[in-house]
Design a protein around this motif. Structure first.
Motif, mmCIF file in Angstrom:
data_model
loop_
_atom_site.group_PDB
_atom_site.id
_atom_site.type_symbol
_atom_site.label_atom_id
_atom_site.label_comp_id
_atom_site.label_asym_id
_atom_site.label_seq_id
_atom_site.Cartn_x
_atom_site.Cartn_y
_atom_site.Cartn_z
ATOM 1 N N SER A 241 5.780 -10.190 36.998
ATOM 2 C CA SER A 241 5.455 -11.569 36.624
ATOM 3 C C SER A 241 5.486 -12.502 37.819
ATOM 4 O O SER A 241 6.243 -12.292 38.778
ATOM 5 N N GLY A 242 4.689 -13.557 37.720
ATOM 6 C CA GLY A 242 4.805 -14.686 38.622
ATOM 7 C C GLY A 242 5.242 -15.892 37.824
ATOM 8 O O GLY A 242 5.124 -15.912 36.588
ATOM 9 N N TYR A 243 5.761 -16.908 38.505
ATOM 10 C CA TYR A 243 6.215 -18.115 37.812
ATOM 11 C C TYR A 243 5.589 -19.339 38.463
ATOM 12 O O TYR A 243 5.780 -19.569 39.665
ATOM 13 N N MET A 244 4.849 -20.100 37.663
ATOM 14 C CA MET A 244 4.215 -21.316 38.151
ATOM 15 C C MET A 244 5.136 -22.497 37.852
ATOM 16 O O MET A 244 5.396 -22.821 36.690
ATOM 17 N N PHE A 245 5.615 -23.145 38.913
ATOM 18 C CA PHE A 245 6.446 -24.339 38.798
ATOM 19 C C PHE A 245 5.542 -25.554 39.003
ATOM 20 O O PHE A 245 4.792 -25.615 39.986
ATOM 21 N N THR A 246 5.623 -26.518 38.084
ATOM 22 C CA THR A 246 4.758 -27.691 38.134
ATOM 23 C C THR A 246 5.578 -28.960 37.988
ATOM 24 O O THR A 246 6.364 -29.099 37.042
#
Length: 331
Positions: A241-246
């Motif tokens: 998995s990757g994690y997109m922080f916004t």
């Protein structure tokens, strides 16, 4: 026959010179002749801090591995060697590959993405816990640990030296597909003897969190925390998995092991590594996320990119290139 007066004069002159040198050193001690200064053979704790909107991102340097070129598949030896030469890399004894983790303070949560190798692998690794404290936080303050996948250099650092939870107040979170694969007792039972030690390390990393009711699984595309979304980047492992922080319109994708060799895989994304569970899927994932990152210009953070492992991807010819962030003060 030597002239005694001559010798006496030379001796007297030598004494005068020595006396003047002593007097000069007393008046100017900083210019006195001294022994060579000993070298300092330790590096500073590895952390680098930057802002992402209202979030604070701290890159953590766990250490490094050496990767042999024989592990890379999908390009000729000449292509691999020439790519490394352009990056001024000597692959004689393997190429140094960083192991990074990332600590993100969202204001609501203190989130650690990946945890380093802990005590599972070599003494060149295992510094994430030290780096967190050097960066001004405590292990008790971490409330969430997100794993991109369960390989030992990402998962073992969730444990302390006694094999207990290093982050006693944290929930350990990972993709359900990843957990179903690595934490399946049948996998260990069927594994050959040379694979069992590694599988036991992986299972042990999650065990105390599961026992404490602190293991939480999610499915592809979930919003795992406010401002943090899972991106399915499968291939390197089944549930990678990757994690997109916004935050405030700014985006950072922590992408785990999309890249192992920055000098080769950006220019040649078709190159896989032997550790990939599904090399074909890993290559497709890499090509897709490279193109998306280049087009949308969001920041990425990689576990095996040169520390601090944060930067941008851009198009270059028929491939891509890596553009690292520059050291800068916080705004």
């Amino acid at each position: 026959m030597k002239n005694p007066l001559c010798c006496t004069a030379h001796q007297a002159l030598l004494l005068i010179v020595l006396a003047l040198m002593c007097a000069f050193s007393l008046i100017h001690p900083g210019l006195a002749i001294a022994a060579p200064v000993a070298k300092q053979n330790t590096q500073v704790p590895g952390y680098y801090r930057m802002a992402l909107g209202d979030f604070e991102v701290t890159a953590l340097y766990d250490g490094f591995n050496l990767i042999n070129n024989k592990l890379l598949k999908g390009a000729s030896a000449e292509t691999i060697q020439s790519s490394q030469a352009r990056a001024f890399l000597d692959a004689t004894n393997g190429v140094q590959t960083a192991v990074n983790a990332f600590l993100i303070n969202t204001g609501e949560h203190l989130v650690l993405v990946d945890s380093g190798a802990g005590k599972c692998l070599t003494d060149k690794l295992g510094n994430v816990q030290r780096d967190i404290e050097a960066a001004g936080y405590t292990l008790e303050q971490v409330d969430t640990v997100l794993l991109t996948h369960m390989h030992p250099d990402h998962a073992c650092g969730v444990l302390d030296s006694k094999g207990e939870r290093a982050f006693p107040n944290a929930t350990l979170m990972l993709n359900k597909t990843e957990a179903d694969y690595w934490l399946n007792p049948e996998l260990l039972a069927k594994a050959p003897a040379d694979k069992q030690a590694r599988l036991k390390m992986i299972a042990a990393s999650a065990a105390p969190y599961k026992a404490a009711g602190k293991l939480k699984l999610f499915t592809d595309g979930s919003e795992v925390l406010p401002g943090v979304k899972d991106l399915a980047l499968h291939g390197h492992t089944p549930g990678h998995s990757g994690y997109m922080f916004t935050s405030k319109g700014q985006n950072l994708l922590v992408w785990g092991d999309v890249v192992h060799s920055h000098s080769i895989q950006f220019a040649h994304p078709q190159v896989a590594i032997e550790f990939d569970s599904d090399a074909k899927q890993a290559i497709a994932t890499r090509k897709h996320i490279f193109a998306e990152a280049a087009a949308k210009k969001f920041l990425v953070a990689g576990a095996h990119l040169p520390f601090p492992g944060i930067g941008h991807v851009r198009l270059k010819g028929t491939g891509f290139a890596w553009v690292p962030v520059e050291f800068a003060p916080l705004p």
